[in-house]
Design an enzyme around this catalytic site. Structure first.
Site, PDB file in Angstrom:
ATOM      1  N   HIS A 117       0.810  -1.218   0.000  1.00 40.46           N
ATOM      2  CA  HIS A 117       0.000   0.000   0.000  1.00 40.46           C
ATOM      3  C   HIS A 117       0.845   1.271   0.000  1.00 40.46           C
ATOM      4  O   HIS A 117       0.605   2.177   0.804  1.00 40.46           O
ATOM      5  CB  HIS A 117      -0.920   0.022   1.225  1.00 40.46           C
ATOM      6  CG  HIS A 117      -1.839  -1.141   1.321  1.00 40.46           C
ATOM      7  ND1 HIS A 117      -2.327  -1.630   2.525  1.00 40.46           N
ATOM      8  CD2 HIS A 117      -2.381  -1.931   0.365  1.00 40.46           C
ATOM      9  CE1 HIS A 117      -3.115  -2.654   2.301  1.00 40.46           C
ATOM     10  NE2 HIS A 117      -3.157  -2.866   1.000  1.00 40.46           N
ATOM     11  N   PRO A 118       1.841   1.416  -0.879  1.00 42.32           N
ATOM     12  CA  PRO A 118       2.635   2.654  -0.877  1.00 42.32           C
ATOM     13  C   PRO A 118       1.792   3.853  -1.311  1.00 42.32           C
ATOM     14  O   PRO A 118       0.966   3.758  -2.216  1.00 42.32           O
ATOM     15  CB  PRO A 118       3.750   2.362  -1.884  1.00 42.32           C
ATOM     16  CG  PRO A 118       3.171   1.327  -2.801  1.00 42.32           C
ATOM     17  CD  PRO A 118       2.283   0.486  -1.936  1.00 42.32           C
TER      18      PRO A 118
END
Length: 535
Positions: free
Chosen positions: A471-472
């Site tokens: 989930h960057p």
């Protein structure tokens, strides 16, 4: 070099790009959508259980690797990102989560704008959604994105939910009303036993829509700029250079790792870094590539006294039986993502909202290749995830060659509060294992092992095993015009460049307390509304 003209060009055919293409093509505009990966055709992508079989497959992922993380003993971690039409929505675990009211209100407060808040973005969640079970202020039932309960829930998940309730946490029937807490079952982006990717939801007829051209296998090299206006993009298709131009806008939807890289390759970013790799500077924006945030997690694994989960359900006669049930009735173990329950723990600073989410994974095998000593037997993994990290990292160009993946330093556990919170998350997971009814079916803790009780032992385990939860965000963050580190303004327009917006998760100034697929779709829908001046 062939040149073609469009009203708008979208770079990145993932969750954000598909939403934007759907909205813009629906106005009658001529839209080009460019995706570096292939088309969304493989059957394995379309069954909910299929994601675990393709993770790491280079046909469907760009496998980024971090620079050595000194705080993790020099480990270099993989951060796979979807490389297929639909992006992460075509290859993820399909969890539909939104986060807290406070997550979104913080964006508006941070950028000093009334354009971003929970109340502003909630209508975009509900408009996109077709929920199987809910239809109220928080949920829609008429949108194109199918959201449903898991197609199957194993006994291990049920036992987990009952156990956490017995410990005093309330049962939560809906995690998506703005205050995720307690314990319960997640909803997924699926319906009728099939994944609902962004392609399924928003572009089901993309091959027949005369207003939309979708090009897969298109590797965008740079944004074409004339003076300080974006007028098109240059991309490679089957080894040939192509140029597409627009009198409207170029919309970057390539994700928090690729969108900042493309800005920098086009001369938009920190001037000193661009000069170091030989890229001429068009707009000096020092915030491009900074503020990288990501969810990270670590496992607590135990063996079980019987078969309550998914051990060997994809092998031998069990695989055949499960396959037949799915083919004949569209149900059973193949109709689930395999992770059906979760709970929230560790109040922030001891009094606030929970900062750790624990996922009940009904198997012992662990997906990260850095952990190889856990036996594949009947059991359970409690995967503790840090939801609001305080450590930030960065992304930088490796060179001026668009084919070189960027340098990435996520700085996982770089802030002392992060390792302290995640350590307490492991202790919460261990308390769950020791509570009934789960303890009645647990044989023993396998990893890190019952002897790892003090802070030092648990911290060693965390540094050895912590990994991305894919989930960057944050690398092109929103901000007010006088904020020197802001990359986009409150309408997501790139500062100092006309005709260019970023509309994906990279604009988040702070990571949400949720999986990022649903928030990314809502951001893109909000972005197009701001662009068009519509609700």
């Amino acid at each position: 070099m062939p040149t073609r003209a469009f009203d708008h060009i979208i770079v990145g055919g993932g969750s954000a790009g598909c939403v934007a293409a759907w909205r813009l093509a629906g106005t009658g505009a001529r839209v080009l959508l460019l995706e570096a990966g292939g088309d969304y055709k493989d059957w394995i992508l379309k069954v909910p259980a299929g994601f675990s079989r393709v993770l790491g497959d280079t046909r469907y992922f760009t496998r980024h690797r971090t620079v050595p993380q000194e705080q993790l003993g020099g480990r270099e971690l993989a951060i796979p990102q979807g490389k297929v039409l639909g992006g992460g929505s075509s290859v993820n675990a399909q969890a539909y989560m939104r986060g807290r009211v406070a997550d979104y209100d913080a964006w508006g407060a941070f950028a000093k704008t009334d354009l971003w808040s929970w109340e502003k973005i909630l209508p975009h969640f509900t408009r996109l959604e077709s929920n199987q079970r809910f239809n109220n202020r928080f949920h829609g039932s008429d949108g194109p994105l199918k959201v449903s309960d898991p197609g199957f829930v194993c006994e291990m998940s049920h036992i987990y939910v009952r156990t956490v309730q017995a410990m005093g946490l309330p049962y939560t029937p809906d995690f998506n009303q703005g205050s995720p807490s307690g314990v319960g079952y997640l909803q997924v982006t699926a319906g009728g036993g099939r994944r609902c990717s962004a392609v399924d939801a928003f572009l089901p007829d993309h091959g027949r829509n005369e207003n939309l051209e979708v090009v897969t296998g298109a590797n965008v090299q740079r944004i074409v700029l004339e003076n300080t206006r974006a007028v098109g993009v240059e991309y490679l298709l089957n080894g040939q250079a192509e140029v597409a131009r627009t009198d409207g806008e170029v919309l970057l939807a390539a994700g928090a790792l690729a969108s900042p890289q493309l800005l920098m390759l086009s001369g938009i970013g920190p001037a000193d870094q661009l000069k170091n790799v030989g890229v001429p500077v068009v707009a000096d924006l020092p915030g491009v590539g900074e503020n990288l945030q990501d969810h990270v997690g670590a496992p607590l694994t135990a063996s079980a006294l019987g078969s309550y989960g998914y051990h060997r359900q994809d092998q031998g006669i069990r695989m055949i039986a499960n396959g037949l049930e799915y083919l004949l009735f569209g149900r059973g173990r193949i109709a689930t993502n395999g992770v059906e329950a979760c709970s929230f723990h560790v109040p922030e600073d001891g009094t606030g909202d929970p900062v750790v989410q624990i996922w009940c994974v009904p198997k012992t095998s662990y997906v990260d290749g850095d952990v190889r000593n856990v036996p594949d037997i009947d059991g359970v993994t409690l995967h503790a995830v840090l939801m609001r990290p305080r450590s930030n990292g960065w992304l930088r160009l490796r060179s001026s060659d668009p084919g070189d993946l960027p340098l990435i330093h996520p700085n996982y556990l770089g802030h002392p509060d992060d390792i302290a919170h995640l350590r307490e998350g492991l202790r919460a997971a261990r308390q769950i294992l020791a509570a009934r009814p789960l303890r009645d079916i647990v044989r023993e803790e396998l990893f890190p092992g019952a002897d790892a009780t003090d802070d030092a032992s648990l911290d060693t385990h965390l540094r050895r095993t912590v990994r991305t939860d894919f989930h960057p965000v944050g690398t092109c963050r929103i901000g007010r015009n006088e904020d020197p580190a802001a990359v986009v303004d409150v309408r997501l327009r790139v500062r100092g460049v006309d005709g260019l917006r970023v509309i994906d998760a990279s604009v988040m100034p702070k990571l949400v307390t949720a999986n990022t697929n649903a928030p990314t779709m809502a951001i893109a829908d909000r972005a197009i509304s701001l662009m068009l001046g519509t609700p």
